[in-house]
Design a protein around this motif. Structure first.
Motif, PDB file in Angstrom:
ATOM      1  N   THR A   1       0.844  -1.188   0.000  1.00 28.53           N
ATOM      2  CA  THR A   1       0.000   0.000   0.000  1.00 28.53           C
ATOM      3  C   THR A   1       0.882   1.241   0.000  1.00 28.53           C
ATOM      4  N   ASP A   2       0.237   2.403  -0.024  1.00 29.29           N
ATOM      5  CA  ASP A   2       0.984   3.664   0.021  1.00 29.29           C
ATOM      6  C   ASP A   2       1.715   3.847   1.345  1.00 29.29           C
ATOM      7  N   LEU A   3       1.348   3.062   2.348  1.00 22.90           N
ATOM      8  CA  LEU A   3       1.963   3.185   3.668  1.00 22.90           C
ATOM      9  C   LEU A   3       3.032   2.124   3.915  1.00 22.90           C
ATOM     10  N   SER A   4       3.295   1.287   2.912  1.00 22.34           N
ATOM     11  CA  SER A   4       4.288   0.221   3.063  1.00 22.34           C
ATOM     12  C   SER A   4       5.705   0.769   2.933  1.00 22.34           C
ATOM     13  N   ARG A   5       6.682  -0.062   3.307  1.00 21.51           N
ATOM     14  CA  ARG A   5       8.086   0.303   3.130  1.00 21.51           C
ATOM     15  C   ARG A   5       8.401   0.456   1.657  1.00 21.51           C
ATOM     16  N   GLU A   6       9.240   1.432   1.351  1.00 19.20           N
ATOM     17  CA  GLU A   6       9.699   1.640  -0.017  1.00 19.20           C
ATOM     18  C   GLU A   6      11.138   1.159  -0.145  1.00 19.20           C
ATOM     19  N   SER A   7      11.479   0.656  -1.313  1.00 20.34           N
ATOM     20  CA  SER A   7      12.864   0.266  -1.574  1.00 20.34           C
ATOM     21  C   SER A   7      13.719   1.515  -1.727  1.00 20.34           C
ATOM     22  N   ILE A   8      14.921   1.467  -1.178  1.00 19.15           N
ATOM     23  CA  ILE A   8      15.853   2.580  -1.337  1.00 19.15           C
ATOM     24  C   ILE A   8      17.178   2.023  -1.850  1.00 19.15           C
ATOM     25  N   PRO A   9      18.008   2.855  -2.471  1.00 17.82           N
ATOM     26  CA  PRO A   9      19.306   2.373  -2.961  1.00 17.82           C
ATOM     27  C   PRO A   9      20.128   1.759  -1.833  1.00 17.82           C
ATOM     28  N   LEU A  10      20.907   0.741  -2.173  1.00 10.58           N
ATOM     29  CA  LEU A  10      21.696   0.030  -1.176  1.00 10.58           C
ATOM     30  C   LEU A  10      22.648   0.962  -0.433  1.00 10.58           C
ATOM     31  N   ASN A  11      23.264   1.893  -1.141  1.00 10.01           N
ATOM     32  CA  ASN A  11      24.191   2.817  -0.481  1.00 10.01           C
ATOM     33  C   ASN A  11      23.481   3.670   0.567  1.00 10.01           C
ATOM     34  N   ASP A  12      22.238   4.060   0.278  1.00 10.13           N
ATOM     35  CA  ASP A  12      21.466   4.828   1.259  1.00 10.13           C
ATOM     36  C   ASP A  12      21.130   3.958   2.470  1.00 10.13           C
ATOM     37  N   LEU A  13      20.782   2.712   2.203  1.00  8.54           N
ATOM     38  CA  LEU A  13      20.469   1.790   3.297  1.00  8.54           C
ATOM     39  C   LEU A  13      21.695   1.572   4.182  1.00  8.54           C
ATOM     40  N   LYS A  14      22.851   1.424   3.556  1.00 15.84           N
ATOM     41  CA  LYS A  14      24.088   1.202   4.310  1.00 15.84           C
ATOM     42  C   LYS A  14      24.471   2.405   5.168  1.00 15.84           C
ATOM     43  N   SER A  15      24.052   3.586   4.752  1.00 22.49           N
ATOM     44  CA  SER A  15      24.430   4.799   5.491  1.00 22.49           C
ATOM     45  C   SER A  15      23.617   4.971   6.771  1.00 22.49           C
ATOM     46  N   GLU A  16      22.598   4.147   6.961  1.00 22.00           N
ATOM     47  CA  GLU A  16      21.721   4.278   8.121  1.00 22.00           C
ATOM     48  C   GLU A  16      22.013   3.184   9.141  1.00 22.00           C
ATOM     49  N   VAL A  17      22.279   3.589  10.360  1.00 21.80           N
ATOM     50  CA  VAL A  17      22.597   2.639  11.429  1.00 21.80           C
ATOM     51  C   VAL A  17      21.348   1.903  11.895  1.00 21.80           C
ATOM     52  N   SER A  18      20.245   2.618  11.961  1.00 19.45           N
ATOM     53  CA  SER A  18      19.003   2.051  12.494  1.00 19.45           C
ATOM     54  C   SER A  18      18.057   1.642  11.373  1.00 19.45           C
ATOM     55  N   PRO A  19      17.225   0.650  11.624  1.00 20.27           N
ATOM     56  CA  PRO A  19      16.277   0.206  10.594  1.00 20.27           C
ATOM     57  C   PRO A  19      15.131   1.182  10.415  1.00 20.27           C
ATOM     58  N   ARG A  20      14.532   1.123   9.251  1.00 19.98           N
ATOM     59  CA  ARG A  20      13.312   1.881   8.989  1.00 19.98           C
ATOM     60  C   ARG A  20      12.103   0.999   9.292  1.00 19.98           C
ATOM     61  N   ILE A  21      10.996   1.637   9.667  1.00 19.31           N
ATOM     62  CA  ILE A  21       9.737   0.905   9.756  1.00 19.31           C
ATOM     63  C   ILE A  21       8.714   1.630   8.895  1.00 19.31           C
ATOM     64  N   SER A  22       7.706   0.899   8.487  1.00 18.57           N
ATOM     65  CA  SER A  22       6.698   1.471   7.603  1.00 18.57           C
ATOM     66  C   SER A  22       5.684   2.296   8.380  1.00 18.57           C
ATOM     67  N   ALA A  23       4.994   3.167   7.651  1.00 20.35           N
ATOM     68  CA  ALA A  23       3.900   3.919   8.266  1.00 20.35           C
ATOM     69  C   ALA A  23       2.804   2.968   8.731  1.00 20.35           C
ATOM     70  N   GLU A  24       2.633   1.859   8.021  1.00 22.00           N
ATOM     71  CA  GLU A  24       1.657   0.842   8.442  1.00 22.00           C
ATOM     72  C   GLU A  24       1.961   0.344   9.842  1.00 22.00           C
ATOM     73  N   ASP A  25       3.219  -0.009  10.074  1.00 15.22           N
ATOM     74  CA  ASP A  25       3.607  -0.514  11.390  1.00 15.22           C
ATOM     75  C   ASP A  25       3.434   0.553  12.464  1.00 15.22           C
ATOM     76  N   LEU A  26       3.809   1.776  12.139  1.00 12.27           N
ATOM     77  CA  LEU A  26       3.684   2.854  13.120  1.00 12.27           C
ATOM     78  C   LEU A  26       2.221   3.069  13.503  1.00 12.27           C
ATOM     79  N   ILE A  27       1.355   3.094  12.508  1.00 14.69           N
ATOM     80  CA  ILE A  27      -0.078   3.282  12.767  1.00 14.69           C
ATOM     81  C   ILE A  27      -0.618   2.144  13.623  1.00 14.69           C
ATOM     82  N   ASP A  28      -0.181   0.941  13.309  1.00 13.35           N
ATOM     83  CA  ASP A  28      -0.630  -0.225  14.064  1.00 13.35           C
ATOM     84  C   ASP A  28      -0.136  -0.167  15.506  1.00 13.35           C
ATOM     85  N   LEU A  29       1.139   0.133  15.682  1.00 16.30           N
ATOM     86  CA  LEU A  29       1.723   0.149  17.021  1.00 16.30           C
ATOM     87  C   LEU A  29       1.157   1.280  17.877  1.00 16.30           C
TER      88      LEU A  29
END
Length: 365
Positions: free
Chosen positions: A215-243
């Protein structure tokens, strides 16, 4: 394993028997080297008959998957299937052939670097999420997952205490939002239909993997280099809304509710400037502007919400902003300060705006 991989017995024996397992191929030499070293302590698998069965099953897989290659570790992956189906090579082969595309999709490509690197990056983020002190230590000494974790994934942890692995995984992942482990290379694409409208599939195992609709609230794919630059994981808006147990309006679908006992407590930290925060924010979130959040020494600046942030140490803390680089840096600072369970909202506050969930204060009269 038949249930796990969704094996349909069908014509597996005929298919296995039809595979040429005798004609020499370049991979034979590596298979011959690996087999004697695989599970030497097991009487059944280390027997001459076990070696012969290993050889046939592995060679059958290589021959029947010309688009994939034999990587060291495939013998260890084959071992549990052969052990459980020692008198049924065809079923051992079928289980392994179904397991690999479902749980190790594209791991055995000739060039699997993009797949491996994504898995290792997500694994590194999981270490930071659950054990920031260990993550900091590993980063300081330069002991990256590439140096030790690749065999774990290639063999699906078959060389370690599997009961302990499962037990510890359950303990860890009950605190892990599902989307935090999102990997764009994790599953094969949905099966397609040929010109006659018939879906292509193998005669004995399904190609379709259960995958929740995007859905529009799901995780989006990002370039691997961008993913590597982030220490912490991303979560989706779906998960945030649910939690946060929020209710979405409009065309967005509210995720199904979980029982409260299975839902971790969390804190949403909005790092935008105070003016943007006042214009609209997630209900229950606190505002710690990125520009003034940390001292020159990297410590948290004292502010109205500092104590609340510290009181949530050990709970899930979601960093929300409107600049991806800032949210990643803020999260990295907290990990450096040994805060566990830090994650970033994928897409930032802009992902939440269309849902109608932002709280806007009533105008003062």
């Amino acid at each position: 394993y038949q249930l796990l991989t969704g094996i349909f017995l069908g014509a597996i024996h005929a298919k296995y028997d039809a595979i040429d397992k005798d004609t020499p191929i370049p991979t034979d030499r590596q298979i011959e080297v690996d087999i004697p070293r695989c599970h030497q302590y097991d009487e059944l698998l280390s027997s001459p008959e076990g070696h012969a069965k290993f050889r046939r099953v592995l060679k059958a897989w290589v021959v029947s998957h010309p688009d994939l290659v034999y990587w060291q570790g495939l013998d260890s992956l084959c071992a549990p299937f052969l052990y459980l189906n020692f008198n049924n090579e065809a079923l051992a082969y079928a289980c392994m052939s179904a397991f690999i595309p479902k749980y190790l999709y594209n791991f055995f490509l000739k060039d699997n670097s993009h797949v491996i690197q994504e898995y290792l990056t997500v694994f590194s983020q999981m270490i930071a999420f659950h054990d920031p002190e260990l993550s900091n230590h590993l980063n300081e000494i330069g002991f990256i997952p590439d140096l030790y974790a690749i065999p774990w994934f290639l063999t699906m942890f078959t060389q370690i205490d599997i009961e302990r692995c499962v037990r510890e995984s359950i303990n860890l992942f009950c605190w892990t939002p599902k989307s935090a482990t999102y990997r764009q290379h994790a599953q094969p694409p949905k099966p397609t239909s040929d010109s006659s409208g018939i879906r292509s599939s193998t005669p004995y195992f399904p190609t379709e993997c259960p995958d929740p609709p995007k859905t529009d609230l799901s995780r989006e794919s990002i370039p691997l280099n961008d993913l590597k630059s982030e220490v912490s994981p991303r979560i989706s808006a779906e998960d945030l809304i649910d939690l946060c147990e929020l209710t979405v309006t409009g065309h967005f679908k509210t995720p199904p509710k979980k029982t409260k006992s299975s839902k971790p407590k969390l804190l949403v930290v909005d790092i935008r400037n105070s003016e943007d925060f006042v214009r609209g924010h997630i209900s229950g979130s606190i505002n710690i502007p990125f520009s003034t959040a940390f001292t020159a020494e990297g410590e948290l600046s004292q502010g109205p919400y500092t104590a609340m942030l510290q009181s949530f140490r050990g709970k899930v803390i979601v960093i929300v902003g409107n600049v991806a680089k800032h949210t990643a840096e803020f999260a990295a600072h907290l990990v450096k300060m040994k805060y566990p369970r830090i994650c970033i909202l994928d897409g930032g506050i802009n992902k939440i705006k269309p849902t109608g969930l932002l709280t806007v204060p009533s105008p003062q009269i």
